[in-house]
Design an enzyme around this catalytic site. Structure first.
Site, PDB file in Angstrom:
ATOM      1  N   LYS A  49     -36.862  88.046 137.429  1.00  0.00           N
ATOM      2  CA  LYS A  49     -36.466  86.728 136.922  1.00  0.00           C
ATOM      3  C   LYS A  49     -35.035  86.396 137.331  1.00  0.00           C
ATOM      4  O   LYS A  49     -34.752  85.270 137.769  1.00  0.00           O
ATOM      5  CB  LYS A  49     -36.612  86.707 135.395  1.00  0.00           C
ATOM      6  CG  LYS A  49     -38.056  86.748 134.910  1.00  0.00           C
ATOM      7  CD  LYS A  49     -38.155  87.039 133.431  1.00  0.00           C
ATOM      8  CE  LYS A  49     -39.618  87.175 133.000  1.00  0.00           C
ATOM      9  NZ  LYS A  49     -39.782  87.573 131.588  1.00  0.00           N
ATOM     10  N   GLN A  93     -36.549  88.904 126.279  1.00  0.00           N
ATOM     11  CA  GLN A  93     -37.643  89.638 126.906  1.00  0.00           C
ATOM     12  C   GLN A  93     -38.445  90.428 125.868  1.00  0.00           C
ATOM     13  O   GLN A  93     -37.879  91.196 125.083  1.00  0.00           O
ATOM     14  CB  GLN A  93     -37.093  90.593 127.983  1.00  0.00           C
ATOM     15  CG  GLN A  93     -38.146  91.392 128.723  1.00  0.00           C
ATOM     16  CD  GLN A  93     -39.065  90.507 129.564  1.00  0.00           C
ATOM     17  OE1 GLN A  93     -38.616  89.576 130.201  1.00  0.00           O
ATOM     18  NE2 GLN A  93     -40.347  90.817 129.560  1.00  0.00           N
ATOM     19  N   ASP A 116     -39.445  79.982 127.231  1.00  0.00           N
ATOM     20  CA  ASP A 116     -40.755  80.632 127.200  1.00  0.00           C
ATOM     21  C   ASP A 116     -41.829  79.778 126.526  1.00  0.00           C
ATOM     22  O   ASP A 116     -43.019  80.061 126.657  1.00  0.00           O
ATOM     23  CB  ASP A 116     -40.664  81.975 126.465  1.00  0.00           C
ATOM     24  CG  ASP A 116     -40.466  83.143 127.415  1.00  0.00           C
ATOM     25  OD1 ASP A 116     -40.889  83.039 128.578  1.00  0.00           O
ATOM     26  OD2 ASP A 116     -39.902  84.165 126.990  1.00  0.00           O
TER      27      ASP A 116
END
Length: 282
Positions: A49, A93, A116
């Site tokens: 990422k 994460q 997200d």
């Protein structure tokens, strides 16, 4: 033989378009990622990422915290990023260490910075048919793949295997929005094979390597494999037994190179989207 849905190629096209747009921006979008602990898979995902964000031209912030970081310490980091006007997108994460309440952390992220798409406001808007600030990256990537390959969803029977908040639930809503008839299967589903075999479109997100074999799939079905499983020999495998299905499915995603790259591409797309929303450009 099935058409292989090359997420790697499509994601490259998408990120190149984003990179071109970013070149014209005076202020660059900023993506902040928090990683807690030393989970090997998480470390790989975070590195990918970060590398993609920097390649595109985003500003990238990586905050790495110790495995023993407390709930309060992590909340303080999220608050700091929430209050930083230069940060446009925040990602914590997952999975987090077991002593940390993941739901509370997700809910703490400002919805307008929730890259997200996991915040209850964003997922709730999606369910209600109201445009959220962002949509979960993996489900959104699946939709982009289906669109790219001109696969008709309306009126089709779609079976989603897995009911997670990250993939199973949001992809079910996205397919339903596009007029598919959606069935969600999970660990308690009876007659799983018979149910899956009715599907025109199968999305598997169960985390069980090569579980879905040819016996599960009807001739000509579209098969989307979300699973990424590490085998004993170190190789990656999906939830789908690819070799037994490539001559039976009409379209199929490979692992690796299918849904995974699309997830990262959608993360970049969401970052740019949040940047524009915060600047009043969307």
């Amino acid at each position: 033989m099935a058409v292989i849905m090359q997420g790697k190629d499509l994601s490259k096209q998408i990120t190149e378009i984003i990179a071109e747009e970013v070149k014209s921006l005076e202020l660059k979008p900023t993506l902040a990622v928090i990683k807690v602990g030393n989970d090997a898979a998480s470390s790989v995902y975070v590195r990918n990422k970060k590398n993609t964000a920097e390649k595109i031209g985003f500003n990238s912030i990586l905050i790495e915290l110790d495995e023993n970081t407390t709930q309060e310490e992590l909340e303080a980091q999220v608050d700091k990023l929430n209050n930083d006007v230069t940060v446009n997108a925040i990602l914590v994460q997952l999975p987090l260490p077991k002593h940390i309440n993941s739901n509370e952390i997700i809910e703490q992220i400002l919805p307008i910075k929730d890259v997200d798409g996991f915040h209850p406001l964003n997922s709730g808007k999606l369910l209600a048919g109201i445009e959220p600030y962002s949509v979960a990256c993996t489900p959104l990537g699946i939709i982009k793949l289906l669109e790219h390959y001109h696969i008709e969803v309306s009126g089709k029977n779609a079976v989603v295997i897995g009911r997670s908040n990250i993939v199973g639930k949001p992809i079910s809503v996205l397919l339903l929005e596009r007029n598919a008839t959606v069935t969600i299967c999970h660990s308690r589903t009876k007659n799983l094979q018979e149910t899956v075999k009715q599907a025109d479109i199968v999305v598997s997100a169960i985390g069980n390597p090569k579980f879905i074999t040819a016996e599960f799939i009807k001739e000509g079905a579209v098969v989307i494999d979300v699973g990424i499983n590490r085998l004993a020999d170190g190789k990656l495998a999906g939830d789908v037994d690819y070799s037994s299905l490539e001559s039976k499915a009409s379209y199929i995603t490979p692992v690796p190179g299918g849904v995974g790259p699309m997830t990262i591409a959608m993360l970049m797309s969401n970052t740019l989207r949040l940047y524009k929303i915060q600047r009043g450009e969307k």
